[in-house]
Design a protein around this motif. Sequence first.
Motif, mmCIF file in Angstrom:
data_model
loop_
_atom_site.group_PDB
_atom_site.id
_atom_site.type_symbol
_atom_site.label_atom_id
_atom_site.label_comp_id
_atom_site.label_asym_id
_atom_site.label_seq_id
_atom_site.Cartn_x
_atom_site.Cartn_y
_atom_site.Cartn_z
ATOM 1 N N SER A 29 6.805 13.276 8.540
ATOM 2 C CA SER A 29 5.610 13.209 7.694
ATOM 3 C C SER A 29 5.975 13.668 6.359
ATOM 4 O O SER A 29 6.538 14.771 6.277
ATOM 5 N N ASP A 30 5.268 13.132 5.181
ATOM 6 C CA ASP A 30 5.242 13.838 3.801
ATOM 7 C C ASP A 30 4.246 15.125 3.623
ATOM 8 O O ASP A 30 4.652 15.641 2.715
ATOM 9 N N VAL A 31 3.147 14.698 4.214
ATOM 10 C CA VAL A 31 2.014 15.738 3.837
ATOM 11 C C VAL A 31 1.218 15.745 5.029
ATOM 12 O O VAL A 31 1.140 14.989 5.935
ATOM 13 N N ILE A 32 0.862 17.197 5.299
ATOM 14 C CA ILE A 32 -0.045 17.444 6.466
ATOM 15 C C ILE A 32 -1.500 17.634 5.994
ATOM 16 O O ILE A 32 -1.754 18.408 4.857
ATOM 17 N N VAL A 33 -2.381 16.891 6.501
ATOM 18 C CA VAL A 33 -3.874 17.273 6.184
ATOM 19 C C VAL A 33 -4.183 18.119 7.323
ATOM 20 O O VAL A 33 -4.252 17.652 8.552
ATOM 21 N N ILE A 92 0.802 -1.203 -0.164
ATOM 22 C CA ILE A 92 -0.054 -0.020 0.202
ATOM 23 C C ILE A 92 1.197 1.245 -0.053
ATOM 24 O O ILE A 92 1.631 1.406 1.010
ATOM 25 N N PRO A 93 0.976 2.139 -0.985
ATOM 26 C CA PRO A 93 1.684 3.295 -1.146
ATOM 27 C C PRO A 93 1.584 4.283 -0.320
ATOM 28 O O PRO A 93 2.444 5.257 0.000
ATOM 29 N N ILE A 94 0.440 4.575 0.392
ATOM 30 C CA ILE A 94 0.275 5.700 1.210
ATOM 31 C C ILE A 94 -0.479 5.536 2.558
ATOM 32 O O ILE A 94 -1.488 4.597 2.455
ATOM 33 N N VAL A 95 -0.139 6.050 3.750
ATOM 34 C CA VAL A 95 -0.608 5.644 4.848
ATOM 35 C C VAL A 95 -1.008 6.921 5.413
ATOM 36 O O VAL A 95 -0.297 8.003 5.430
ATOM 37 N N SER A 96 -2.258 6.944 6.140
ATOM 38 C CA SER A 96 -2.841 8.355 6.768
ATOM 39 C C SER A 96 -2.827 8.093 8.145
ATOM 40 O O SER A 96 -3.510 7.069 8.596
ATOM 41 N N LEU A 97 -2.234 8.873 8.867
ATOM 42 C CA LEU A 97 -2.182 8.664 10.360
ATOM 43 C C LEU A 97 -3.036 9.760 11.061
ATOM 44 O O LEU A 97 -2.604 10.977 10.980
ATOM 45 N N SER A 98 -3.859 9.282 12.053
ATOM 46 C CA SER A 98 -4.759 10.360 12.740
ATOM 47 C C SER A 98 -5.066 10.001 14.038
ATOM 48 O O SER A 98 -4.647 9.259 14.579
ATOM 49 N N ALA A 99 -5.244 11.181 14.798
ATOM 50 C CA ALA A 99 -5.724 10.966 16.426
ATOM 51 C C ALA A 99 -4.641 10.334 17.082
ATOM 52 O O ALA A 99 -4.838 9.387 17.966
ATOM 53 N N ALA A 112 6.397 3.317 1.965
ATOM 54 C CA ALA A 112 5.142 4.181 1.932
ATOM 55 C C ALA A 112 5.119 5.715 2.345
ATOM 56 O O ALA A 112 6.097 6.183 2.984
ATOM 57 N N LYS A 113 4.520 6.623 1.632
ATOM 58 C CA LYS A 113 4.205 7.933 2.038
ATOM 59 C C LYS A 113 3.233 7.968 3.312
ATOM 60 O O LYS A 113 2.452 7.546 3.308
ATOM 61 N N VAL A 114 3.552 9.230 3.957
ATOM 62 C CA VAL A 114 2.665 9.394 5.144
ATOM 63 C C VAL A 114 2.192 10.677 5.319
ATOM 64 O O VAL A 114 2.831 11.525 5.224
ATOM 65 N N ILE A 115 0.895 10.633 5.276
ATOM 66 C CA ILE A 115 0.010 11.649 5.649
ATOM 67 C C ILE A 115 -0.413 11.843 7.156
ATOM 68 O O ILE A 115 -0.777 10.802 7.708
ATOM 69 N N PRO A 172 6.559 7.579 16.095
ATOM 70 C CA PRO A 172 6.759 6.146 16.308
ATOM 71 C C PRO A 172 6.870 5.374 15.149
ATOM 72 O O PRO A 172 7.455 4.481 14.922
ATOM 73 N N PHE A 173 5.885 5.549 14.210
ATOM 74 C CA PHE A 173 5.488 4.805 13.210
ATOM 75 C C PHE A 173 6.229 5.243 11.778
ATOM 76 O O PHE A 173 6.392 4.417 10.840
ATOM 77 N N ILE A 174 6.404 6.542 11.509
ATOM 78 C CA ILE A 174 6.886 6.998 10.317
ATOM 79 C C ILE A 174 8.113 6.390 9.818
ATOM 80 O O ILE A 174 8.297 5.906 8.544
ATOM 81 N N PRO A 175 9.269 6.357 10.617
ATOM 82 C CA PRO A 175 10.397 5.860 9.952
ATOM 83 C C PRO A 175 10.305 4.327 9.616
ATOM 84 O O PRO A 175 10.811 3.930 8.282
ATOM 85 N N LYS A 176 9.354 3.536 10.112
ATOM 86 C CA LYS A 176 9.171 2.201 9.692
ATOM 87 C C LYS A 176 8.267 2.187 8.331
ATOM 88 O O LYS A 176 8.714 1.460 7.303
ATOM 89 N N LEU A 177 7.243 2.991 8.457
ATOM 90 C CA LEU A 177 6.587 3.146 7.059
ATOM 91 C C LEU A 177 7.478 3.636 5.885
ATOM 92 O O LEU A 177 7.154 3.039 4.741
ATOM 93 N N HIS A 178 8.324 4.480 6.180
ATOM 94 C CA HIS A 178 9.201 4.993 5.212
ATOM 95 C C HIS A 178 10.153 3.689 4.718
ATOM 96 O O HIS A 178 10.425 3.761 3.257
#
Length: 316
Positions: free
Chosen positions: A131-135, A89-96, A111-114, A101-107
Amino acid sequence: MNALTNLLKIRYPIIQGGMGNISNAILTAAVSEAGGLGTIGSGTMTPDEVEEIVKETLRRTDKPFALNVALTVSPYVRDILSLIKKYNIPIVSLSAGNPAPFIPKLHDQGAKVITVCASVKQAKKAEAAGSDVIVAEGYEAAGINSALETTTLVLIPQIINAVNIPVVAAGGIGDGKGLASMLALGASGVQMGTRFIATKEAPFHEKYKQRIIDASDHGTVIVGRTVGKIRRVLATDYARKLLKYEEKGISLDDFNRLTSEEFHRTGALEGKEEEGFMNGGQIAGLIIDIPTVQELIDKIIIDAKGQLEKAYLLFK
């Protein structure tokens, strides 16, 4: 094309918001097929439930889509994030919650991280964490919301000034004028939730869609203020019941129980307005039709171009 569309490899700068336990492959794939970024929201679903939605989405589209994980909501965060590598899955969105703690492993997994934020402080921390993108989500948005109550119009430019990565505007956006206005503020794109509920592909109860169509400018209410758990929902009988409970002094535990995903499903999927709630943003007051996802996105892009061209001519 802009920084956001290039980064996420999508055609249009439009992202679907995560929808918790009513998330599904049909709508996710439709948004991606139409040129936006479809999103699977995990809510409190089990890893097996989320995995089935991922597999169905992959059967329906070969376009990029995202997986959203609400970090303090899901009891299965690490197990669900393991699906990123398993299914590429190319993109992960993290909220709340804290994404750091999760971004380095996802990279490391490609994966790109929102990261979804509601304040300048949160956005700066998310950028520093990689983080690659801010919502940036304003107070107009549907569902669980920030207690800061900062509106989209003032939140977006402040976050844009504070970070150097693409910023996507969320909350109160559902048409071409909304997209044009956020681009004019400096955002790289928009995220929409409520607007995608009222589409032909969205497999939600017709009463839910009709409630959005019928909504006026005051068709949503905030519940949970008295217990510090703000949520914006459509002004249904169930919502009014929750407000009465708050007037009498509801406990946090009881409020959490009565606004759990079980009651979300009851309202949104079964259309039982007296037994469950329906999330809805303030943009509901502007929604008057139920197009296909492709028709909706095409119209948003055409109307946004028209608005920006008209604005340009004023200063020519």
